[in-house]
Design an enzyme around this catalytic site. Structure first.
Site, PDB file in Angstrom:
ATOM      1  N   ALA A 215       9.153 -17.946   4.922  1.00  0.00           N
ATOM      2  CA  ALA A 215       9.952 -17.899   6.095  1.00  0.00           C
ATOM      3  C   ALA A 215       9.460 -18.038   7.686  1.00  0.00           C
ATOM      4  O   ALA A 215       8.245 -17.956   7.844  1.00  0.00           O
ATOM      5  CB  ALA A 215      10.761 -16.542   6.094  1.00  0.00           C
TER       6      ALA A 215
ATOM      7  N   ASP B 211       4.752  -4.908  -0.202  1.00  0.00           N
ATOM      8  CA  ASP B 211       3.788  -5.287   0.806  1.00  0.00           C
ATOM      9  C   ASP B 211       3.643  -4.393   2.035  1.00  0.00           C
ATOM     10  O   ASP B 211       3.644  -4.629   2.946  1.00  0.00           O
ATOM     11  CB  ASP B 211       4.461  -6.704   1.488  1.00  0.00           C
ATOM     12  CG  ASP B 211       3.348  -7.529   2.094  1.00  0.00           C
ATOM     13  OD1 ASP B 211       1.969  -7.030   1.752  1.00  0.00           O
ATOM     14  OD2 ASP B 211       3.407  -8.355   2.685  1.00  0.00           O
TER      15      ASP B 211
ATOM     16  N   GLY C  58       5.432 -17.655   7.719  1.00  0.00           N
ATOM     17  CA  GLY C  58       4.788 -17.105   6.365  1.00  0.00           C
ATOM     18  C   GLY C  58       5.002 -18.015   5.342  1.00  0.00           C
ATOM     19  O   GLY C  58       5.505 -19.375   5.730  1.00  0.00           O
TER      20      GLY C  58
END
Length: 202
Positions: free
Chosen positions: A11, A115, A8
């Site tokens: 990370a 999220d 991502g």
């Protein structure tokens, strides 16, 4: 041997000795000192949110804010994103009700996931596990809880448009277990109205 399973903006995720490692990566565009502080804070914060969540989440095995790594249990199951549309109506409703219950528990602990998408939920042995609290935070604000649900609704609408209404209704039905259900629902209406007004004027 490490097996990379995700990358991502913040990370990388990989499997090591049957454990999941989330490692926050250095950002070269940030000043070194700020980058380190930020990654350290986010590593600690995410692991605390997971540990305090009160719902089905991967077990945290170790946290290292020097290497910016969180070592956790690897939940080997199905991403809800991949199975939701293909379930029969009864199974889908059961799954969505469990999602709603888990979110109610999370919000009653004043944790905002940040999220809530079906990409961040896994089914294993008929249990729903929530993953990736990287955008999560603690908040008492009703607004933040309503926005959390609104983002989930948008995610369902874009990824599961054929079943999104029945899914979201089932989620809200079991979200009733939240102590703040009524006020969050009131605020959710306002959040949605704002969204519609914004789209109309764009």
């Amino acid at each position: 041997m490490n097996k990379l399973i995700g990358r991502g903006a913040e990370a990388i995720l990989y499997i090591e000795n049957n454990k999941l490692i989330k490692e926050r990566i250095k950002k070269n565009y940030r000043i070194n000192e700020i980058d380190e502080k930020l990654r350290k804070y986010r590593t600690r914060s995410e692991s605390k949110l997971i540990q305090n969540s009160g719902i089905n989440v991967p077990k945290i095995l170790s946290v290292n804010d020097k290497t910016m790594k969180i070592e956790m249990e690897y939940i080997k199951g199905d991403l809800i994103k991949n199975i939701l549309d293909n379930l029969d109506k009864k199974e889908r409703e059961k799954l969505c009700k469990e999602i709603g219950e888990q979110i109610a528990i999370l919000h009653d602990k004043n944790i905002i996931h940040g999220d809530l998408t079906t990409s961040n939920m896994i089914v294993k042995e008929n249990k729903v596990y929530f993953i990736d609290f990287g955008l999560g935070y603690n908040s008492l604000r009703i607004e933040d809880k309503a926005v959390d649900l609104h983002l989930l609704k948008q995610a369902l609408e874009s990824k599961h448009y054929k079943v999104f209404e029945e899914c979201f209704n089932a989620i809200l039905k079991s979200y009733k277990k939240s102590v703040n259900y009524d006020v969050v629902m009131e605020r959710l209406k306002k959040v949605e109205q704002r969204g519609r007004y914004k789209r109309k004027n764009e």
